[in-house]
Write a protein that holds these residues in place. Structure first.
Motif, PDB file in Angstrom:
ATOM      1  N   SER A   1       0.825  -1.210   0.000  1.00 11.02           N
ATOM      2  CA  SER A   1       0.000   0.000   0.000  1.00 11.02           C
ATOM      3  C   SER A   1       0.855   1.254   0.000  1.00 11.02           C
ATOM      4  CB  SER A   1      -0.903   0.012   1.238  1.00 11.02           C
ATOM      5  OG  SER A   1      -0.113   0.157   2.425  1.00 11.02           O
ATOM      6  N   GLY A   2       2.147   1.092   0.320  1.00 13.85           N
ATOM      7  CA  GLY A   2       3.032   2.244   0.442  1.00 13.85           C
ATOM      8  C   GLY A   2       2.965   2.905   1.803  1.00 13.85           C
ATOM      9  N   LYS A   3       2.114   2.385   2.699  1.00  9.50           N
ATOM     10  CA  LYS A   3       1.927   2.984   4.025  1.00  9.50           C
ATOM     11  C   LYS A   3       2.752   2.287   5.113  1.00  9.50           C
ATOM     12  CE  LYS A   3      -1.226   5.672   2.262  1.00  9.50           C
ATOM     13  NZ  LYS A   3      -0.955   7.102   2.011  1.00  9.50           N
TER      14      LYS A   3
ATOM     15  N   ASP B   1       7.670   4.725  -4.788  1.00  9.76           N
ATOM     16  CA  ASP B   1       8.621   5.841  -4.916  1.00  9.76           C
ATOM     17  C   ASP B   1       9.829   5.518  -5.790  1.00  9.76           C
ATOM     18  OD1 ASP B   1      10.032   4.127  -3.316  1.00  9.76           O
ATOM     19  OD2 ASP B   1      10.010   5.402  -1.534  1.00  9.76           O
ATOM     20  N   GLY B   2       9.871   4.305  -6.333  1.00  7.59           N
ATOM     21  CA  GLY B   2      10.996   3.939  -7.188  1.00  7.59           C
ATOM     22  C   GLY B   2      12.219   3.481  -6.424  1.00  7.59           C
ATOM     23  N   ASN B   3      12.129   3.405  -5.085  1.00 13.09           N
ATOM     24  CA  ASN B   3      13.274   2.989  -4.268  1.00 13.09           C
ATOM     25  C   ASN B   3      13.164   1.537  -3.801  1.00 13.09           C
ATOM     26  OD1 ASN B   3      14.620   5.517  -4.331  1.00 13.09           O
ATOM     27  ND2 ASN B   3      13.164   6.312  -2.828  1.00 13.09           N
ATOM     28  N   GLU B   4      12.151   0.830  -4.281  1.00 10.61           N
ATOM     29  CA  GLU B   4      12.002  -0.570  -3.892  1.00 10.61           C
ATOM     30  C   GLU B   4      13.235  -1.373  -4.324  1.00 10.61           C
ATOM     31  OE1 GLU B   4       7.856   1.147  -4.285  1.00 10.61           O
ATOM     32  OE2 GLU B   4       9.772   1.329  -5.346  1.00 10.61           O
ATOM     33  N   LYS B   5      13.775  -2.168  -3.419  1.00 11.36           N
ATOM     34  CA  LYS B   5      15.041  -2.873  -3.690  1.00 11.36           C
ATOM     35  C   LYS B   5      14.869  -4.004  -4.697  1.00 11.36           C
ATOM     36  CE  LYS B   5      17.440  -0.380  -0.853  1.00 11.36           C
ATOM     37  NZ  LYS B   5      18.399   0.609  -1.386  1.00 11.36           N
ATOM     38  N   ASN B   6      13.899  -4.860  -4.455  1.00 17.12           N
ATOM     39  CA  ASN B   6      13.611  -5.959  -5.374  1.00 17.12           C
ATOM     40  C   ASN B   6      12.146  -5.860  -5.765  1.00 17.12           C
ATOM     41  OD1 ASN B   6      16.038  -7.910  -5.577  1.00 17.12           O
ATOM     42  ND2 ASN B   6      15.902  -7.492  -3.383  1.00 17.12           N
TER      43      ASN B   6
ATOM     44  N   PHE C   1      -2.564   9.516  -8.884  1.00 19.33           N
ATOM     45  CA  PHE C   1      -1.270   8.884  -9.139  1.00 19.33           C
ATOM     46  C   PHE C   1      -0.081   9.705  -8.646  1.00 19.33           C
ATOM     47  CE2 PHE C   1      -2.727  10.932 -13.135  1.00 19.33           C
ATOM     48  CZ  PHE C   1      -1.776  11.939 -13.235  1.00 19.33           C
ATOM     49  N   GLN C   2      -0.320  10.735  -7.860  1.00 17.58           N
ATOM     50  CA  GLN C   2       0.781  11.601  -7.443  1.00 17.58           C
ATOM     51  C   GLN C   2       1.828  10.864  -6.615  1.00 17.58           C
ATOM     52  OE1 GLN C   2       1.220  14.666  -8.671  1.00 17.58           O
ATOM     53  NE2 GLN C   2      -0.626  14.193  -9.860  1.00 17.58           N
ATOM     54  N   ASP C   3       1.392   9.947  -5.751  1.00 20.18           N
ATOM     55  CA  ASP C   3       2.327   9.269  -4.844  1.00 20.18           C
ATOM     56  C   ASP C   3       2.599   7.824  -5.236  1.00 20.18           C
ATOM     57  OD1 ASP C   3       2.514  11.568  -3.231  1.00 20.18           O
ATOM     58  OD2 ASP C   3       0.672  11.024  -2.176  1.00 20.18           O
ATOM     59  N   ILE C   4       2.127   7.411  -6.408  1.00 21.68           N
ATOM     60  CA  ILE C   4       2.309   6.019  -6.828  1.00 21.68           C
ATOM     61  C   ILE C   4       2.928   6.009  -8.217  1.00 21.68           C
ATOM     62  CG2 ILE C   4       1.183   3.817  -7.295  1.00 21.68           C
ATOM     63  CD1 ILE C   4      -0.889   4.513  -5.233  1.00 21.68           C
ATOM     64  N   LYS C   5       4.186   5.610  -8.274  1.00 21.32           N
ATOM     65  CA  LYS C   5       4.961   5.685  -9.515  1.00 21.32           C
ATOM     66  C   LYS C   5       4.362   4.837 -10.629  1.00 21.32           C
ATOM     67  CE  LYS C   5       9.769   5.332 -11.141  1.00 21.32           C
ATOM     68  NZ  LYS C   5       9.652   4.361 -12.217  1.00 21.32           N
ATOM     69  N   SER C   6       3.887   3.641 -10.304  1.00 20.19           N
ATOM     70  CA  SER C   6       3.382   2.759 -11.352  1.00 20.19           C
ATOM     71  C   SER C   6       2.120   3.331 -11.998  1.00 20.19           C
ATOM     72  CB  SER C   6       3.119   1.355 -10.797  1.00 20.19           C
ATOM     73  OG  SER C   6       2.320   1.403  -9.637  1.00 20.19           O
ATOM     74  N   ARG C   7       1.268   4.026 -11.246  1.00 19.96           N
ATOM     75  CA  ARG C   7       0.103   4.688 -11.853  1.00 19.96           C
ATOM     76  C   ARG C   7       0.557   5.896 -12.670  1.00 19.96           C
ATOM     77  NH1 ARG C   7      -3.800   4.993  -6.578  1.00 19.96           N
ATOM     78  NH2 ARG C   7      -4.132   2.759  -6.296  1.00 19.96           N
ATOM     79  N   ARG C   8       1.524   6.623 -12.159  1.00 22.51           N
ATOM     80  CA  ARG C   8       2.017   7.808 -12.865  1.00 22.51           C
ATOM     81  C   ARG C   8       2.652   7.424 -14.198  1.00 22.51           C
ATOM     82  NH1 ARG C   8       4.437   9.571  -8.857  1.00 22.51           N
ATOM     83  NH2 ARG C   8       6.625   9.098  -9.319  1.00 22.51           N
ATOM     84  N   GLU C   9       3.295   6.253 -14.234  1.00 16.11           N
ATOM     85  CA  GLU C   9       3.918   5.786 -15.473  1.00 16.11           C
ATOM     86  C   GLU C   9       2.874   5.594 -16.577  1.00 16.11           C
ATOM     87  OE1 GLU C   9       7.424   4.862 -16.243  1.00 16.11           O
ATOM     88  OE2 GLU C   9       7.439   6.437 -14.735  1.00 16.11           O
TER      89      GLU C   9
END
Length: 335
Positions: A127-129, A152-157, A189-197
């Motif tokens: 959820s990102g929370k 945020d694009g910082n997920e490791k795997n 989609f402001q806080d979710i990179k995959s939606r923004r893409e």
């Protein structure tokens, strides 16, 4: 029912408990073929089943992974889980599945519950929370692979669909049919990179074909409250887009309901292209064009990455991107 113990197996086979333990753990290097045969016969005769909890306490290996999803009944999620299961069948691992119903608190409880159950790794559509919990587990040595949604694009795997390219190709398809007013219907989609893409792919297609972007054609939908504004505002024939590009299954189904209630015909009045497959959409009176996520492959690759990381904990972080597929049907026509 009589509980069979390892001592019973050892006595039946005429060997020590240590020899039986070595057999159960696959350590045959110093075991004769005859001894191995006797232990196997004793295990089979007594129908002995090792206690996985007791074995995990000794070996620190449970052969279990945890899976946290947002909606286990979702069309793509069910296929993702099948992909996980199919990969687990090729390994010695089993999966425990937790469903959060999009609730960050349930997600947090699921993370802690799986950790207490001593899973060796986790797959999560986050959820990102609960980033701090996930980060803490990773720092403590837990193997975690995220999937399906990127924040945020910082997920490791992470294993993710190529959302931007898929949205570009879908928008390009509509443009080549002559559509210049394409409604983009999405969650925030402001806080979710995959939606923004996805939105960036939509924008990129407009730029590629020199079509001015009308921001009023981007409409927002919320899981709790529905559409941000009355859809009657854009159902006026003078401003109605010639095509809609919806970004989520629930958005697509709600929009189809609105069209039906307002006697808007697909594709005669408006074309529709949906991101995410609509169950049985190919059998509709007017089959709906969709962008298909390769969900089974997504799950398979996510499980593979996680289990490989469990077995080799020094592997560098890995980002795997899976292409989507555009399925063109009868809901989109030339204008």
């Amino acid at each position: 029912m009589i509980k069979i113990k390892i001592t019973d197996v050892a006595q039946r086979a005429g060997v020590s408990k240590s020899t039986v333990s070595q057999y159960l753990n696959g350590r045959f290097e110093y075991m004769s073929k005859e001894t191995k045969k006797r232990v196997k016969a004793a295990v089979d005769d007594l129908n002995y089943i090792p206690n996985p909890i007791a074995r995990s306490l000794k070996t620190d290996k449970t052969k279990m992974i945890g899976v946290i999803v947002r909606d286990i009944t979702g069309y793509d999620t069910s296929r993702f889980i099948r992909g996980i299961h199919d990969y687990c069948k090729t390994s010695e691992y089993n999966a425990l599945i937790y469903n959060t119903d999009f609730d960050p608190e349930i997600e947090a409880k699921s993370l802690h519950a799986l950790n207490q159950l001593r899973v060796e790794g986790m797959l999560i559509a986050s959820s990102g929370k609960n980033t701090s919990i996930i980060t803490g587990f990773i720092e403590a040595g837990m193997q975690i692979v995220q999937f399906q949604i990127e924040h945020d694009g910082n997920e490791k795997n992470i294993v993710i669909c190529d959302y931007r390219q898929a949205a570009f190709e879908a928008t390009e398809y509509l443009i080549k049919l002559g559509h210049k007013r394409i409604g983009f219907v999405t969650q925030d989609f402001q806080d979710i990179k995959s939606r923004r893409e996805r939105y960036l792919g939509y924008v990129e297609a407009h730029e590629r074909y020199n079509i001015p972007l009308d921001k009023q054609l981007t409409k927002y939908w919320d899981r709790e409250t529905g559409f941000e504004e009355s859809f009657m505002d854009i159902l006026d024939p003078s401003v109605l887009p010639t095509a809609f590009f919806t970004q989520q299954l629930d958005i697509s189904t709600e929009l189809l309901t609105i069209f039906k209630e307002n006697h808007i015909s697909i594709p005669d009045d408006v074309s529709l292209l949906a991101f995410e497959e609509i169950p049985n959409a190919e059998f509709f009176q007017v089959p709906i064009s969709v962008v298909k996520q390769e969900s089974h492959k997504l799950g398979y690759e996510a499980a593979k990455l996680l289990i490989e990381n469990i077995k080799s904990k020094n592997k560098a972080p890995n980002r795997i991107t899976i292409p989507c597929t555009l399925a063109t049907r009868d809901s989109c026509i030339e204008v």
